[in-house]
Structure formats: C-alpha cells, structure tokens
Design an enzyme around this catalytic site. Structure first.
Site, PDB file in Angstrom:
ATOM      1  N   PRO A  90       0.825  -1.216   0.000  1.00 40.32           N
ATOM      2  CA  PRO A  90       0.000   0.000   0.000  1.00 40.32           C
ATOM      3  C   PRO A  90       0.859   1.266   0.000  1.00 40.32           C
ATOM      4  O   PRO A  90       0.357   2.351  -0.270  1.00 40.32           O
ATOM      5  CB  PRO A  90      -0.814  -0.123   1.297  1.00 40.32           C
ATOM      6  CG  PRO A  90      -0.033  -1.046   2.166  1.00 40.32           C
ATOM      7  CD  PRO A  90       0.711  -1.973   1.254  1.00 40.32           C
ATOM      8  N   GLU A 117       1.988  -7.845   9.099  1.00 34.34           N
ATOM      9  CA  GLU A 117       2.255  -6.403   9.148  1.00 34.34           C
ATOM     10  C   GLU A 117       3.113  -5.962   7.975  1.00 34.34           C
ATOM     11  O   GLU A 117       3.317  -4.764   7.747  1.00 34.34           O
ATOM     12  CB  GLU A 117       2.971  -6.024  10.450  1.00 34.34           C
ATOM     13  CG  GLU A 117       2.144  -6.239  11.702  1.00 34.34           C
ATOM     14  CD  GLU A 117       0.796  -5.531  11.651  1.00 34.34           C
ATOM     15  OE1 GLU A 117       0.778  -4.336  11.304  1.00 34.34           O
ATOM     16  OE2 GLU A 117      -0.217  -6.188  11.934  1.00 34.34           O
ATOM     17  N   ARG A 155      -3.892  -9.499 -20.390  1.00 28.40           N
ATOM     18  CA  ARG A 155      -4.788  -9.188 -21.509  1.00 28.40           C
ATOM     19  C   ARG A 155      -4.146  -8.263 -22.527  1.00 28.40           C
ATOM     20  O   ARG A 155      -4.648  -8.127 -23.645  1.00 28.40           O
ATOM     21  CB  ARG A 155      -6.121  -8.627 -21.007  1.00 28.40           C
ATOM     22  CG  ARG A 155      -6.008  -7.444 -20.112  1.00 28.40           C
ATOM     23  CD  ARG A 155      -7.334  -7.148 -19.436  1.00 28.40           C
ATOM     24  NE  ARG A 155      -8.361  -6.711 -20.376  1.00 28.40           N
ATOM     25  CZ  ARG A 155      -8.358  -5.530 -20.986  1.00 28.40           C
ATOM     26  NH1 ARG A 155      -7.387  -4.670 -20.755  1.00 28.40           N
ATOM     27  NH2 ARG A 155      -9.316  -5.202 -21.828  1.00 28.40           N
ATOM     28  N   ASP A 170     -10.163   0.548 -24.974  1.00 24.37           N
ATOM     29  CA  ASP A 170     -10.545   0.440 -23.575  1.00 24.37           C
ATOM     30  C   ASP A 170     -10.232   1.725 -22.830  1.00 24.37           C
ATOM     31  O   ASP A 170      -9.357   2.480 -23.229  1.00 24.37           O
ATOM     32  CB  ASP A 170      -9.781  -0.700 -22.886  1.00 24.37           C
ATOM     33  CG  ASP A 170     -10.375  -2.056 -23.183  1.00 24.37           C
ATOM     34  OD1 ASP A 170     -11.571  -2.112 -23.512  1.00 24.37           O
ATOM     35  OD2 ASP A 170      -9.639  -3.051 -23.092  1.00 24.37           O
TER      36      ASP A 170
END
Ligand code: SAH
Length: 250
Positions: A90, A117, A155, A170
């Site tokens: 993150p 953690e 993809r 897209d």
C-alpha cells in the site's frame, strides 16, 4: 513468452488467476507462464515458519528476510538475473494502465506478496526494484493486488485479445474512458439503441464513439482530460457533446 513467478504464502489462491479469462488465454497461447513459490519451502526451521515478532514492539508479525530472499533468488535463477522484483504494497506507487503496459514488456517478473504487518525492511531495500499499490486502502495480503496486476498485464500481451484494436479503445489506454456499448435487442424495455449505431455509416459511427468517449471522460473524469492535448476534431466533438448535454440531450 513472459514469465511471472509469484512469491506467496498462498500459492493456491494466486494460481486461480490463470484458470479464467484473459490470463488463461495468455497461458494457453504460451504468451504467459505463471508459477508460484512458497517462501515456507525456504524456511530455516522444521515448522516452515517464516514470520517473527517485530523488533521494537508493536502488534502482529513480520515476514522474515531470509526465506523471502532465498525464494526470490531461486525465482531469479529460473527467470534470469535481470528479472525485476515487484512487491505489492500500500506504500508503493499506485498501479494504472500505463504500469501494466510497461511491465508487460518485461521478459520476466518476480512478484512478492506480503502478509501480516508486512516484510522486513532490509529485504525490501536490498532486493525489491519497485513497490506497487492497488489503491489507498490496506488489504490483508498482496495476493489480490498481484492477481489484479497479472490480469491487467495478461490481456495486453501480444495475441491474447481477440481484436487487436480491442485493448486500444478500452478506458485509459488512449487517456480517455471507453464509449458506451450496445447490443441486441434493438429495443430493450422501450429503450432504443442510438440511431447512428444502426445506420451502417462507419465513419459517422467512429466519430460517435470518439465523441462519447470524450464526453464520458469530461463528465466522469475531467482530471484525465486535463492531461491530454485534444486535436481540432476532438475539440469539436467534445464541444458538440457539451452543448448537447446542456440542451438536455444525450
Ligand atoms: N503494515 C502495512 C500493511 C501490511 S498489509 C502498511 O500499513 O503499510 C499486508 C500486505 O498486504 C502488505 O505487505 C502488501 O503486500 C499487501 N497489501 C496491503 N494493501 C495493499 C495495497 N493497497 N496494494 C498492494 N498490496 C497491498
């Protein structure tokens, strides 16, 4: 062929990504090889334990450096020494379509999934080339983020999508959101397909698609438009879209 090796405590979870959809096609077409390594196989104790309490206190457990380093070195021995090591985190840079495009050009990737953690910082600073995040939230592990990344890369690999242009239209690939799509029936619960799509005039339809893509982006993601230099035709189409919106049209 691109090779991806995922270092994860949950190989059976990550493996699922290659059983469906575009990653499966990529594997079947030998555009992608996906395998997993469990750092427990490199644990230095009989219990296959790879986590420890954090030094200095604090809650939870930390993934230890050595089993991860051994797992990553083993993966690099299979994929080649120049292989990039990506850690899901993150705290990393936010992934977007351009990341998938860039990573898809690599011959190989080692993908490290954290748990608990997180991972001993010394491992991160010594062997991880790039940390990537799925978004500003915390997940319980890196596996889902890795699967998202692998799907996004797979993809785009050459030969995987049926229509070469399909990825090009897209959302995000040209800086715009995709235009809306319609299929049969022509009349669905009293709502008709836009006339122009039934007209058979391909040039007009291409203009309509571009106009819708520009308009949608203007409505929903003006931040994307700010990053683009629209050409004269695009500016005209967007102006048309905006004035139709203000006139209450669609
Ligand atoms: N204490 C850490 C979070 C640990 S979550 C922190 O606050 O930064 C456990 C693992 O889940 C992380 O090591 C990472 O691999 C993964 N993870 C959690 N959230 C993620 C996200 N948004 N993107 C990518 N990976 C994530």
């Amino acid at each position: 062929m691109m090779k991806i090796e995922v270092v994860t405590l949950f190989p059976e979870l990550v493996d699922v990504v290659k059983r469906h959809g575009m990653p499966r096609v990529a594997v079947e077409q030998k555009a992608l090889e996906l395998s997993c390594t469990n750092p427990r196989d490199f644990a230095q104790n009989r219990w296959r334990k790879v986590d420890e309490r954090p030094f200095g206190g604090g809650p939870g457990m930390v993934m230890q450096a050595e089993p991860l380093a051994l797992a990553i070195e083993n993966a690099k021995a299979n994929l080649g020494p120049a292989t990039k090591v990506v850690m899901m985190s993150p705290q990393g840079e936010r992934m977007d379509q351009s990341w998938f495009e860039r990573l898809g050009k690599e011959a190989g990737l080692v993908v490290l999934c954290g748990r608990y953690e997180g991972v001993d910082e010394r491992l991160v600073s010594s062997v991880v080339d790039v940390e990537l995040s799925l978004g500003d939230f915390v997940l319980s592990g890196g596996e889902l983020a890795a699967m998202v990344m692998i799907d996004g890369i797979a993809r785009l690999l050459p030969g995987v999508l049926g229509h070469a242009e399909s990825a090009g239209q897209d959302s995000f690939s040209n800086g715009l959101l995709d235009h809306p799509h319609y299929s049969r029936p022509v009349d669905w619960r009293g709502e008709a397909v836009p006339d122009i799509l039934m007209s058979g005039d391909h040039a007009k339809q291409a203009r309509w698609r571009l106009k819708q893509a520009l308009g949608r982006t203007w409505l929903r993601r003006p931040d994307l438009l700010d990053k683009l230099e629209l050409d004269a035709e695009q500016q005209t189409l967007l102006r048309e879209y905006v004035s139709e919106q203000k006139a209450g049209g669609s």
